[in-house]
Design an enzyme around this catalytic site. Structure first.
Site, PDB file in Angstrom:
ATOM      1  N   GLY A  48      46.278  40.748  33.259  1.00  0.00           N
ATOM      2  CA  GLY A  48      46.440  39.669  34.082  1.00  0.00           C
ATOM      3  C   GLY A  48      45.316  39.111  34.811  1.00  0.00           C
ATOM      4  O   GLY A  48      44.344  39.083  34.371  1.00  0.00           O
ATOM      5  N   SER A  49      45.462  38.737  35.959  1.00  0.00           N
ATOM      6  CA  SER A  49      44.718  38.053  36.644  1.00  0.00           C
ATOM      7  C   SER A  49      43.466  38.742  37.253  1.00  0.00           C
ATOM      8  O   SER A  49      42.399  38.128  37.154  1.00  0.00           O
ATOM      9  CB  SER A  49      45.231  37.160  37.954  1.00  0.00           C
ATOM     10  OG  SER A  49      46.110  36.326  37.776  1.00  0.00           O
ATOM     11  N   THR A  50      43.437  39.722  36.936  1.00  0.00           N
ATOM     12  CA  THR A  50      42.202  40.878  37.371  1.00  0.00           C
ATOM     13  C   THR A  50      41.352  40.626  36.135  1.00  0.00           C
ATOM     14  O   THR A  50      39.934  40.787  36.418  1.00  0.00           O
ATOM     15  CB  THR A  50      42.496  42.203  37.574  1.00  0.00           C
ATOM     16  OG1 THR A  50      43.072  42.774  36.250  1.00  0.00           O
ATOM     17  CG2 THR A  50      43.493  42.576  38.575  1.00  0.00           C
ATOM     18  N   MET A  51      41.689  40.132  35.102  1.00  0.00           N
ATOM     19  CA  MET A  51      40.587  39.759  33.978  1.00  0.00           C
ATOM     20  C   MET A  51      39.858  38.650  34.322  1.00  0.00           C
ATOM     21  O   MET A  51      38.680  38.334  33.583  1.00  0.00           O
ATOM     22  CB  MET A  51      41.507  39.598  32.608  1.00  0.00           C
ATOM     23  CG  MET A  51      40.685  39.627  31.738  1.00  0.00           C
ATOM     24  SD  MET A  51      40.060  41.246  31.353  1.00  0.00           S
ATOM     25  CE  MET A  51      39.099  41.054  29.660  1.00  0.00           C
ATOM     26  N   LYS A  52      40.075  37.783  35.288  1.00  0.00           N
ATOM     27  CA  LYS A  52      39.388  36.657  35.614  1.00  0.00           C
ATOM     28  C   LYS A  52      38.198  36.907  35.932  1.00  0.00           C
ATOM     29  O   LYS A  52      37.302  35.962  35.825  1.00  0.00           O
ATOM     30  CB  LYS A  52      40.181  35.762  36.431  1.00  0.00           C
ATOM     31  CG  LYS A  52      41.626  35.109  35.800  1.00  0.00           C
ATOM     32  CD  LYS A  52      42.444  34.434  36.887  1.00  0.00           C
ATOM     33  CE  LYS A  52      43.801  33.962  36.341  1.00  0.00           C
ATOM     34  NZ  LYS A  52      44.845  33.579  37.182  1.00  0.00           N
TER      35      LYS A  52
END
Length: 298
Positions: free
Chosen positions: A118-122
């Site tokens: 999820g957003s941690t990949m950003k």
């Protein structure tokens, strides 16, 4: 299982024996030789776990699980400057003394369970955009939704925030901003960075059954999805390793949980420590990593 399985051969030691030829009364037959071998105690394995932090983490995770009743829950604390795993736990768990709670389907979620980050990949999308020279944080884009290959990438706030900068988009965790950055880099460049952060392959952490991860990357929408952590599956240990590159100005460290092995007499046989396993060629505004590494930082 776990460390015991991985280090079983050295933990076991060696059995002793005594062999001789005896008569029916149990006496050694004269003229025959007796063979014997003394038993040898197994070696000792010392971990990097901090008992105080482990206890604290167990307490906090138990409290959280009691509130949310998650199907699965994992938490790990790593020293980002060394790679040492200081505490790690998961739910469901089991009692190691009684075995209560364990079943045939038990898995170590740190290394064996895959999930979409999820957003941690950003974080890694931003790093790749900056390092590849494509990022302009003050440039503006229309938030809310973005069409890629005939499919729509939505922001979590589907109404968006209007025309905003990429800097603000990152702060607001905008999916659309990340999809734009992936498109600007191009799928081949983005894929290169996914691999440079060592996703999609085992970290060789040392525990049995470690997974390598996977992604869907054929269609333009799939490539864009990976930029905000969907359509790509990773392990917790892969995420910890990759995040260490961010915490160390581009120097990625291998996580480890065993710090030394000693003989039964206490003599150190092998030591484990900080080990660099970071992507080559990352830039850092003219600042260099220590000369011993001979590369540049993120």
């Amino acid at each position: 299982m776990g460390l015991e399985q991985a280090f079983n051969s050295i933990l076991n030691g060696r059995d002793g024996f005594k062999k001789s030829e005896q008569d029916n009364n149990g006496y050694q037959i004269p003229g025959t030789l007796q063979k014997d071998r003394q038993p040898q105690n197994g070696d000792n394995v010392y971990t990097t776990l901090d008992s105080r932090l482990q206890t604290l983490l167990e307490t906090e995770v138990s409290s959280l699980q009691a509130k949310v009743h998650a199907k699965s829950l994992g938490a790990t604390l790593m020293n980002a400057k060394t790679g040492e795993i200081l505490a790690t736990t998961q739910r469901p768990t089991f009692n190691p003394q009684t075995g209560k709670g364990i079943g045939n389907a038990w898995r170590n979620s740190l290394t064996q369970d895959l999930y979409e980050p999820g957003s941690t990949m950003k974080i890694f999308t931003m790093a790749a955009s900056i390092d590849s020279g494509h990022y302009n944080g003050n440039a503006l884009y229309n938030s809310g939704r973005y069409e890629v290959g005939g499919r729509i990438v939505p922001d979590w706030n589907t109404g968006g925030w209007g025309l905003i900068s990429y800097n603000k988009g990152f702060a607001l965790s905008s999916n659309v901003a990340m999809a734009h950055l992936e498109q600007q880099m191009g799928s081949e460049t983005w894929k290169k960075y996914i691999k440079r952060f060592d996703f999609l392959k085992s970290t060789n952490f040392g525990l049995p059954g470690e997974q390598s991860g996977s992604y869907q990357f054929s269609l333009p929408i799939e490539q864009a999805n990976t930029a905000f952590g969907q359509g790509i599956q990773v392990t917790q240990i892969q995420m910890l390793q990759a995040l260490s590159a961010i915490a160390n100005n581009g120097k990625m460290l291998k996580p480890y949980v065993v710090r030394k092995v000693t003989s039964s007499s206490g003599q150190t046989i092998k030591k484990y420590g900080k080990k660099s396993d970071w992507p080559a060629g990352f830039k850092s505004n003219g600042r260099s990593c220590p000369k011993t590494y001979g590369r540049r930082c993120l």
